[in-house]
Design a protein around this motif. Structure first.
Motif, PDB file in Angstrom:
ATOM      1  N   MET A   1       0.845  -1.177   0.000  1.00 48.16           N
ATOM      2  CA  MET A   1       0.000   0.000   0.000  1.00 48.16           C
ATOM      3  C   MET A   1       0.897   1.250   0.000  1.00 48.16           C
ATOM      4  N   PRO A   2       0.609   2.211  -0.838  1.00 50.63           N
ATOM      5  CA  PRO A   2       1.443   3.420  -0.892  1.00 50.63           C
ATOM      6  C   PRO A   2       1.420   4.206   0.418  1.00 50.63           C
ATOM      7  N   THR A   3       2.526   4.867   0.688  1.00 53.59           N
ATOM      8  CA  THR A   3       2.684   5.709   1.858  1.00 53.59           C
ATOM      9  C   THR A   3       2.829   7.154   1.398  1.00 53.59           C
ATOM     10  N   ASN A   4       2.121   8.080   2.041  1.00 57.11           N
ATOM     11  CA  ASN A   4       2.256   9.503   1.743  1.00 57.11           C
ATOM     12  C   ASN A   4       3.192  10.116   2.768  1.00 57.11           C
ATOM     13  N   LEU A   5       4.220  10.806   2.281  1.00 59.49           N
ATOM     14  CA  LEU A   5       5.253  11.353   3.149  1.00 59.49           C
ATOM     15  C   LEU A   5       5.554  12.801   2.808  1.00 59.49           C
ATOM     16  N   PHE A   6       5.933  13.564   3.825  1.00 56.08           N
ATOM     17  CA  PHE A   6       6.582  14.850   3.627  1.00 56.08           C
ATOM     18  C   PHE A   6       8.071  14.620   3.839  1.00 56.08           C
ATOM     19  N   LEU A   7       8.898  15.196   2.970  1.00 53.02           N
ATOM     20  CA  LEU A   7      10.344  15.147   3.133  1.00 53.02           C
ATOM     21  C   LEU A   7      10.878  16.571   3.130  1.00 53.02           C
ATOM     22  N   ALA A   8      11.686  16.897   4.123  1.00 54.16           N
ATOM     23  CA  ALA A   8      12.324  18.201   4.222  1.00 54.16           C
ATOM     24  C   ALA A   8      13.802  17.979   4.496  1.00 54.16           C
ATOM     25  N   TYR A   9      14.643  18.848   3.910  1.00 56.19           N
ATOM     26  CA  TYR A   9      16.080  18.670   4.104  1.00 56.19           C
ATOM     27  C   TYR A   9      16.809  19.994   4.115  1.00 56.19           C
ATOM     28  N   ASP A  10      17.980  19.988   4.746  1.00 54.83           N
ATOM     29  CA  ASP A  10      18.955  21.077   4.695  1.00 54.83           C
ATOM     30  C   ASP A  10      20.277  20.445   4.288  1.00 54.83           C
ATOM     31  N   LEU A  11      20.883  21.001   3.277  1.00 52.35           N
ATOM     32  CA  LEU A  11      22.194  20.532   2.842  1.00 52.35           C
ATOM     33  C   LEU A  11      23.245  21.488   3.400  1.00 52.35           C
ATOM     34  N   ILE A  12      24.181  20.934   4.141  1.00 55.64           N
ATOM     35  CA  ILE A  12      25.169  21.702   4.882  1.00 55.64           C
ATOM     36  C   ILE A  12      26.488  21.743   4.094  1.00 55.64           C
ATOM     37  N   HIS A  13      27.213  22.875   4.196  1.00 54.10           N
ATOM     38  CA  HIS A  13      28.532  22.998   3.553  1.00 54.10           C
ATOM     39  C   HIS A  13      29.488  21.990   4.173  1.00 54.10           C
ATOM     40  N   PRO A  14      30.447  21.434   3.484  1.00 54.56           N
ATOM     41  CA  PRO A  14      30.632  21.498   2.024  1.00 54.56           C
ATOM     42  C   PRO A  14      29.704  20.510   1.324  1.00 54.56           C
ATOM     43  N   GLY A  15      29.723  20.539   0.042  1.00 49.72           N
ATOM     44  CA  GLY A  15      28.924  19.609  -0.752  1.00 49.72           C
ATOM     45  C   GLY A  15      27.698  20.271  -1.332  1.00 49.72           C
ATOM     46  N   GLN A  16      26.590  20.112  -0.662  1.00 46.04           N
ATOM     47  CA  GLN A  16      25.304  20.659  -1.084  1.00 46.04           C
ATOM     48  C   GLN A  16      24.936  20.247  -2.502  1.00 46.04           C
ATOM     49  N   ASN A  17      24.820  18.950  -2.729  1.00 50.26           N
ATOM     50  CA  ASN A  17      24.467  18.437  -4.048  1.00 50.26           C
ATOM     51  C   ASN A  17      22.936  18.342  -4.161  1.00 50.26           C
ATOM     52  N   TYR A  18      22.310  19.490  -4.396  1.00 48.24           N
ATOM     53  CA  TYR A  18      20.848  19.557  -4.475  1.00 48.24           C
ATOM     54  C   TYR A  18      20.288  18.648  -5.567  1.00 48.24           C
ATOM     55  N   HIS A  19      20.928  18.638  -6.715  1.00 49.23           N
ATOM     56  CA  HIS A  19      20.430  17.823  -7.831  1.00 49.23           C
ATOM     57  C   HIS A  19      20.371  16.347  -7.442  1.00 49.23           C
ATOM     58  N   ALA A  20      21.409  15.837  -6.804  1.00 51.30           N
ATOM     59  CA  ALA A  20      21.441  14.416  -6.417  1.00 51.30           C
ATOM     60  C   ALA A  20      20.346  14.093  -5.405  1.00 51.30           C
ATOM     61  N   VAL A  21      20.155  14.978  -4.427  1.00 51.47           N
ATOM     62  CA  VAL A  21      19.139  14.738  -3.398  1.00 51.47           C
ATOM     63  C   VAL A  21      17.741  14.825  -3.998  1.00 51.47           C
ATOM     64  N   GLN A  22      17.487  15.838  -4.807  1.00 56.24           N
ATOM     65  CA  GLN A  22      16.176  15.983  -5.429  1.00 56.24           C
ATOM     66  C   GLN A  22      15.872  14.818  -6.360  1.00 56.24           C
ATOM     67  N   THR A  23      16.856  14.363  -7.104  1.00 58.33           N
ATOM     68  CA  THR A  23      16.664  13.207  -7.994  1.00 58.33           C
ATOM     69  C   THR A  23      16.337  11.965  -7.179  1.00 58.33           C
ATOM     70  N   GLN A  24      17.020  11.777  -6.062  1.00 59.00           N
ATOM     71  CA  GLN A  24      16.760  10.621  -5.195  1.00 59.00           C
ATOM     72  C   GLN A  24      15.332  10.675  -4.664  1.00 59.00           C
ATOM     73  N   ILE A  25      14.885  11.858  -4.249  1.00 61.88           N
ATOM     74  CA  ILE A  25      13.512  12.011  -3.762  1.00 61.88           C
ATOM     75  C   ILE A  25      12.518  11.683  -4.875  1.00 61.88           C
ATOM     76  N   MET A  26      12.767  12.163  -6.069  1.00 58.07           N
ATOM     77  CA  MET A  26      11.861  11.922  -7.192  1.00 58.07           C
ATOM     78  C   MET A  26      11.781  10.445  -7.563  1.00 58.07           C
ATOM     79  N   HIS A  27      12.835   9.689  -7.249  1.00 56.02           N
ATOM     80  CA  HIS A  27      12.826   8.253  -7.523  1.00 56.02           C
ATOM     81  C   HIS A  27      12.014   7.458  -6.494  1.00 56.02           C
TER      82      HIS A  27
END
Length: 100
Positions: free
Chosen positions: A1-27
């Motif tokens: 059965m599908p689960t409905n979730l809220f996901l919130a994040y903060d990316l901390i220096h160094p790194g901050q690979n927003y594209h990778a995190v957003q892509t992972q969430i979309m998957h």
């Protein structure tokens, strides 16, 4: 059965690979981006599995919250965003940018 979730994040220096995190969430499954770092997702994973899956794309210092989203109240969202949010689980991923 599908689960409905809220996901919130903060990316901390160094790194901050927003594209990778957003892509992972979309998957995770069907999604809607409510704010820059805040998503509403429908997935076949449970909360812990979804958390661990997204963490794979994050640095150790990054912050992530995965919250059960059975119901929600929102305010001050444009009508178009509310309609898109309601339809996300009917039509699949939608992103409604802010008007220019």
């Amino acid at each position: 059965m599908p689960t409905n979730l809220f996901l919130a994040y903060d990316l901390i220096h160094p790194g901050q690979n927003y594209h990778a995190v957003q892509t992972q969430i979309m998957h995770l499954g069907r999604w809607y981006k409510l704010q820059d770092s805040f998503y509403y997702v429908q997935t076949d994973m449970d909360m812990k599995a979804a958390h661990d899956f997204v963490r794979l794309a994050m640095d150790d210092s990054d912050k992530l919250a995965v919250i059960d989203a059975r119901n929600a109240y929102v305010s001050n969202l444009p009508v178009g965003d509310l309609v898109a949010l309601q339809q996300v689980f009917v039509r699949g991923p939608i992103y409604v940018p802010l008007p220019a």
